[in-house]
Design an enzyme around this catalytic site. Structure first.
Site, mmCIF file in Angstrom:
data_model
loop_
_atom_site.group_PDB
_atom_site.id
_atom_site.type_symbol
_atom_site.label_atom_id
_atom_site.label_comp_id
_atom_site.label_asym_id
_atom_site.label_seq_id
_atom_site.Cartn_x
_atom_site.Cartn_y
_atom_site.Cartn_z
ATOM 1 N N ASP A 68 8.834 -18.197 -0.994
ATOM 2 C CA ASP A 68 7.848 -17.110 -0.952
ATOM 3 C C ASP A 68 8.480 -15.799 -0.477
ATOM 4 O O ASP A 68 7.905 -14.720 -0.654
ATOM 5 C CB ASP A 68 6.653 -17.479 -0.059
ATOM 6 C CG ASP A 68 7.022 -17.819 1.380
ATOM 7 O OD1 ASP A 68 8.220 -17.769 1.738
ATOM 8 O OD2 ASP A 68 6.108 -18.160 2.163
ATOM 9 N N GLU A 69 9.689 -15.903 0.109
ATOM 10 C CA GLU A 69 10.298 -14.706 0.694
ATOM 11 C C GLU A 69 10.710 -13.675 -0.352
ATOM 12 O O GLU A 69 10.964 -12.523 -0.020
ATOM 13 C CB GLU A 69 11.510 -15.085 1.550
ATOM 14 C CG GLU A 69 11.149 -16.051 2.649
ATOM 15 C CD GLU A 69 12.085 -16.030 3.848
ATOM 16 O OE1 GLU A 69 12.962 -15.162 3.906
ATOM 17 O OE2 GLU A 69 11.910 -16.891 4.721
ATOM 18 N N TYR A 71 19.185 -13.270 2.346
ATOM 19 C CA TYR A 71 18.753 -14.576 1.812
ATOM 20 C C TYR A 71 17.698 -14.375 0.722
ATOM 21 O O TYR A 71 17.815 -14.908 -0.388
ATOM 22 C CB TYR A 71 18.191 -15.461 2.931
ATOM 23 C CG TYR A 71 17.356 -16.611 2.403
ATOM 24 C CD1 TYR A 71 17.957 -17.695 1.767
ATOM 25 C CD2 TYR A 71 15.962 -16.602 2.509
ATOM 26 C CE1 TYR A 71 17.195 -18.738 1.253
ATOM 27 C CE2 TYR A 71 15.195 -17.636 2.002
ATOM 28 C CZ TYR A 71 15.808 -18.703 1.373
ATOM 29 O OH TYR A 71 15.063 -19.731 0.862
HETATM 30 P P1 NAD Z 1 19.038 -26.845 3.440
HETATM 31 O O1 NAD Z 1 19.896 -25.721 3.916
HETATM 32 O O2 NAD Z 1 18.518 -27.829 4.405
HETATM 33 O O3 NAD Z 1 19.830 -27.674 2.323
HETATM 34 C C1 NAD Z 1 20.586 -27.074 1.321
HETATM 35 C C2 NAD Z 1 21.462 -28.143 0.683
HETATM 36 O O4 NAD Z 1 22.222 -27.523 -0.356
HETATM 37 C C3 NAD Z 1 22.467 -28.760 1.649
HETATM 38 O O5 NAD Z 1 22.502 -30.169 1.484
HETATM 39 C C4 NAD Z 1 23.803 -28.142 1.253
HETATM 40 O O6 NAD Z 1 24.924 -28.984 1.496
HETATM 41 C C5 NAD Z 1 23.582 -27.920 -0.238
HETATM 42 N N1 NAD Z 1 24.422 -26.834 -0.775
HETATM 43 C C6 NAD Z 1 24.635 -25.618 -0.250
HETATM 44 N N2 NAD Z 1 25.477 -24.917 -1.033
HETATM 45 C C7 NAD Z 1 25.783 -25.715 -2.078
HETATM 46 C C8 NAD Z 1 26.586 -25.562 -3.233
HETATM 47 N N3 NAD Z 1 27.261 -24.420 -3.453
HETATM 48 N N4 NAD Z 1 26.671 -26.577 -4.114
HETATM 49 C C9 NAD Z 1 26.007 -27.747 -3.897
HETATM 50 N N5 NAD Z 1 25.243 -27.950 -2.816
HETATM 51 C C10 NAD Z 1 25.121 -26.947 -1.912
HETATM 52 O O7 NAD Z 1 17.884 -26.136 2.617
HETATM 53 P P2 NAD Z 1 16.365 -26.594 2.421
HETATM 54 O O8 NAD Z 1 15.560 -26.044 3.520
HETATM 55 O O9 NAD Z 1 16.339 -28.018 2.113
HETATM 56 O O10 NAD Z 1 16.013 -25.752 1.101
HETATM 57 C C11 NAD Z 1 16.214 -26.310 -0.190
HETATM 58 C C12 NAD Z 1 15.797 -25.281 -1.220
HETATM 59 O O11 NAD Z 1 14.431 -24.930 -1.040
HETATM 60 C C13 NAD Z 1 16.574 -23.962 -1.117
HETATM 61 O O12 NAD Z 1 16.805 -23.490 -2.406
HETATM 62 C C14 NAD Z 1 15.628 -23.032 -0.373
HETATM 63 O O13 NAD Z 1 15.857 -21.702 -0.734
HETATM 64 C C15 NAD Z 1 14.290 -23.530 -0.865
HETATM 65 N N6 NAD Z 1 13.143 -23.352 0.044
HETATM 66 C C16 NAD Z 1 13.223 -23.759 1.335
HETATM 67 C C17 NAD Z 1 12.098 -23.644 2.162
HETATM 68 C C18 NAD Z 1 12.109 -24.099 3.611
HETATM 69 O O14 NAD Z 1 11.147 -23.854 4.324
HETATM 70 N N7 NAD Z 1 13.137 -24.775 4.068
HETATM 71 C C19 NAD Z 1 10.913 -23.093 1.653
HETATM 72 C C20 NAD Z 1 10.893 -22.659 0.323
HETATM 73 C C21 NAD Z 1 12.014 -22.806 -0.480
HETATM 74 O O1 DAU Z 2 9.155 -18.920 3.713
HETATM 75 C C1 DAU Z 2 10.055 -19.815 3.140
HETATM 76 C C2 DAU Z 2 11.346 -19.760 3.917
HETATM 77 O O2 DAU Z 2 11.088 -20.371 5.181
HETATM 78 C C3 DAU Z 2 12.497 -20.459 3.211
HETATM 79 O O3 DAU Z 2 12.764 -19.802 2.002
HETATM 80 C C4 DAU Z 2 13.750 -20.461 4.100
HETATM 81 O O4 DAU Z 2 14.774 -21.193 3.477
HETATM 82 C C5 DAU Z 2 13.380 -21.105 5.424
HETATM 83 O O5 DAU Z 2 14.496 -21.044 6.296
HETATM 84 C C6 DAU Z 2 12.182 -20.414 6.066
HETATM 85 O O6 DAU Z 2 12.526 -19.070 6.482
HETATM 86 P P1 DAU Z 2 11.996 -18.446 7.873
HETATM 87 O O7 DAU Z 2 12.895 -17.364 8.264
HETATM 88 O O8 DAU Z 2 10.544 -18.156 7.791
HETATM 89 O O9 DAU Z 2 12.173 -19.767 8.815
HETATM 90 P P2 DAU Z 2 12.729 -19.912 10.312
HETATM 91 O O10 DAU Z 2 12.421 -21.320 10.716
HETATM 92 O O11 DAU Z 2 14.128 -19.427 10.453
HETATM 93 O O12 DAU Z 2 11.797 -18.936 11.140
HETATM 94 C C7 DAU Z 2 10.388 -19.098 11.143
HETATM 95 C C8 DAU Z 2 9.816 -17.959 11.962
HETATM 96 O O13 DAU Z 2 10.193 -18.156 13.337
HETATM 97 C C9 DAU Z 2 10.357 -16.587 11.590
HETATM 98 O O14 DAU Z 2 9.305 -15.625 11.731
HETATM 99 C C10 DAU Z 2 11.454 -16.318 12.624
HETATM 100 C C11 DAU Z 2 10.955 -17.056 13.846
HETATM 101 N N1 DAU Z 2 11.998 -17.620 14.719
HETATM 102 C C12 DAU Z 2 12.978 -18.381 14.171
HETATM 103 C C13 DAU Z 2 13.968 -18.941 14.948
HETATM 104 C C14 DAU Z 2 15.074 -19.756 14.330
HETATM 105 C C15 DAU Z 2 11.936 -17.431 16.089
HETATM 106 O O15 DAU Z 2 11.016 -16.753 16.601
HETATM 107 N N2 DAU Z 2 12.900 -17.986 16.865
HETATM 108 C C16 DAU Z 2 13.939 -18.724 16.350
HETATM 109 O O16 DAU Z 2 14.830 -19.160 17.132
#
Ligand code: NAD
Ligand code: DAU
Length: 358
Positions: free
Chosen positions: A137-138, A162
């Site tokens: 969503d970012e 990012y």
């Molecule tokens: P994560 O960082 O936990 O995992 C990413 C994985 O990708 C890891 O296993 C890493 O080893 C692998 N990776 C990184 N670079 C690579 C490369 N060049 N080739 C092959 N593998 C590689 O991330 P996540 O939180 O599981 O997110 C997964 C996907 O979902 C991402 O595309 C992220 O942008 C998206 N996403 C995440 C969130 C969230 O809240 N975590 C929300 C919305 C979308």
């Molecule tokens: O919205 C989807 C995104 O959510 C994904 O695309 C990203 O991959 C995922 O990392 C996540 O991004 P955020 O930046 O929202 O997640 P994070 O857990 O890093 O932070 C959540 C919120 O908390 C954000 O407003 C920053 C704040 N935060 C985060 C950390 C790590 C703190 O206040 N303290 C912290 O130490």
């Protein structure tokens, strides 16, 4: 006809590994799981399927077109699901280069290898093939308090390196569909939480620090808002989109569960105080420490999910309260996993990210 696998990238990370585990439990097709195993990837996330012949793990970079091309020709998947990415906003602020390499160039390389494979498939297999790109969503930027939630037609306005790298990858996927006809679908999801999330992200970081009696760093004044979705619900949505989503479309996925960061941190503290009381700290919320804000910190995200709800009949099954409790319990029950991932790179990261804030 033999059953054809799907190729999952990033399947050793947080969402990818949850997806692979759910897929193997629920679907008939095998999974070829390609992951580079960066600091965020962990094969122990996959131990439940390690002996399963329907799961093949390959350590590789999505940018390694030779290996990806070879895997595509060898396994003949009927779909590619791309989770691989650098995913942590704060890391993208400290070092954006890797985000451009993997999220932009890597996605391009993966698309190109996929296009070459897909173009050579017989007509019916070309038609039925899918490339599902998992995004965020970012890409839509930041909302004010009273703004309506993002829809699939909201303009892209990414604010962090990012988010910009994910936006660029979404545009490439769109172009590959529009120009070459690659049957691609993009998903844009809100913040996930659940098992196997690396403890650099807010919820697992707070669980980890609260258990250790360490400060709980809250950026700025803690009023930034995120929409939280349990990871299993995200995985179910991606499975559904792979089966029934319309090619060339994008789908928003979210939890309809907006919370301020302070609400989230306090909720984690309350669960821990109840299920793992600490005689030395009556209330874990006393550990909350306000620290310097994230540069360019997006104020609020919220997703309008009516499209996936009405077209595909998807909705989240987990409520935030129950999902968060399950998550806290998972981290308490899996201290070994946490220990395994919180050494080496993790310690360096904590020193880099938080030293300058406090
Ligand atoms: P994560 O960082 O936990 O995992 C990413 C994985 O990708 C890891 O296993 C890493 O080893 C692998 N990776 C990184 N670079 C690579 C490369 N060049 N080739 C092959 N593998 C590689 O991330 P996540 O939180 O599981 O997110 C997964 C996907 O979902 C991402 O595309 C992220 O942008 C998206 N996403 C995440 C969130 C969230 O809240 N975590 C929300 C919305 C979308
Ligand atoms: O919205 C989807 C995104 O959510 C994904 O695309 C990203 O991959 C995922 O990392 C996540 O991004 P955020 O930046 O929202 O997640 P994070 O857990 O890093 O932070 C959540 C919120 O908390 C954000 O407003 C920053 C704040 N935060 C985060 C950390 C790590 C703190 O206040 N303290 C912290 O130490």
């Amino acid at each position: 006809m033999s059953i054809r696998p799907i190729l999952v990238t990033g399947g050793a990370g947080f969402i990818g590994s949850n997806f692979v585990l759910q897929w193997i439990a629920a679907e008939p097709e095998p999974v070829v799981n390609l992951d580079k195993l960066t600091y965020a990837g962990n094969t122990s996330n996959l131990s439940a399927v390690s002996g399963d012949p329907r799961h093949v793990f390959v350590r590789a970079d999505i940018g390694d077109t030779e290996t990806v091309g070879r895997l595509l020709h060898q396994h003949k998947p009927r779909a590619v699901v791309n989770f691989a990415a650098e995913s942590h906003v704060d890391r993208s602020i400290h070092g954006p280069a890797e985000f451009i390499r993997t999220n932009v160039v890597g996605t391009f390389d993966l698309l190109e290898a996929t296009r070459i494979y897909w173009s050579a498939l017989p007509e019916d297999e070309r038609r039925d093939f899918r490339f599902v790109h998992v995004s965020s969503d970012e890409v839509y930027g930041s909302l004010g308090p009273g703004d309506p939630a993002f829809t699939e037609s909201s303009a892209y306005a990414p604010n962090s390196p990012y988010a910009a790298s994910k936006a660029a990858s979404d545009h490439l996927v769109r172009a590959y569909h529009h120009t070459y006809g690659l049957p691609a679908i993009t998903t844009n999801c809100s913040n996930n939480y659940g098992p196997f999330q690396f403890p650099e992200k807010l919820i697992p970081l707070v669980i980890h620090n609260a258990c250790a009696g360490k400060p709980l760093p809250v950026y700025g004044d803690g009023t930034n808002v995120r929409d939280w979705l349990y990871v299993g619900d995200h995985c179910a949505a991606v499975r559904l989109i792979l089966r029934k989503g319309r090619v060339g479309e994008t789908y928003n996925i979210g939890g309809r569960s907006e919370k301020t960061n302070l609400e989230v941190v306090r909720a984690v503290c309350a669960i821990l105080d109840e299920i793992r009381p600490d005689p030395l700290i009556a209330q874990r919320s006393s550990l909350i420490t306000f620290v310097t804000d994230r540069p360019g910190h997006d104020r609020r995200y919220a997703m309008d999910t009516r499209k996936i709800e009405s077209e595909l009949a998807w909705k989240p099954r987990e409520r935030f309260g129950t999902g968060l409790r399950k998550t806290v319990e998972w981290y308490l029950d899996n201290a070994k996993w946490v220990d395994g991932v919180t050494s080496g790179d993790y310690r360096k990261w904590v020193a880099t990210n938080y030293a300058s804030r406090i």
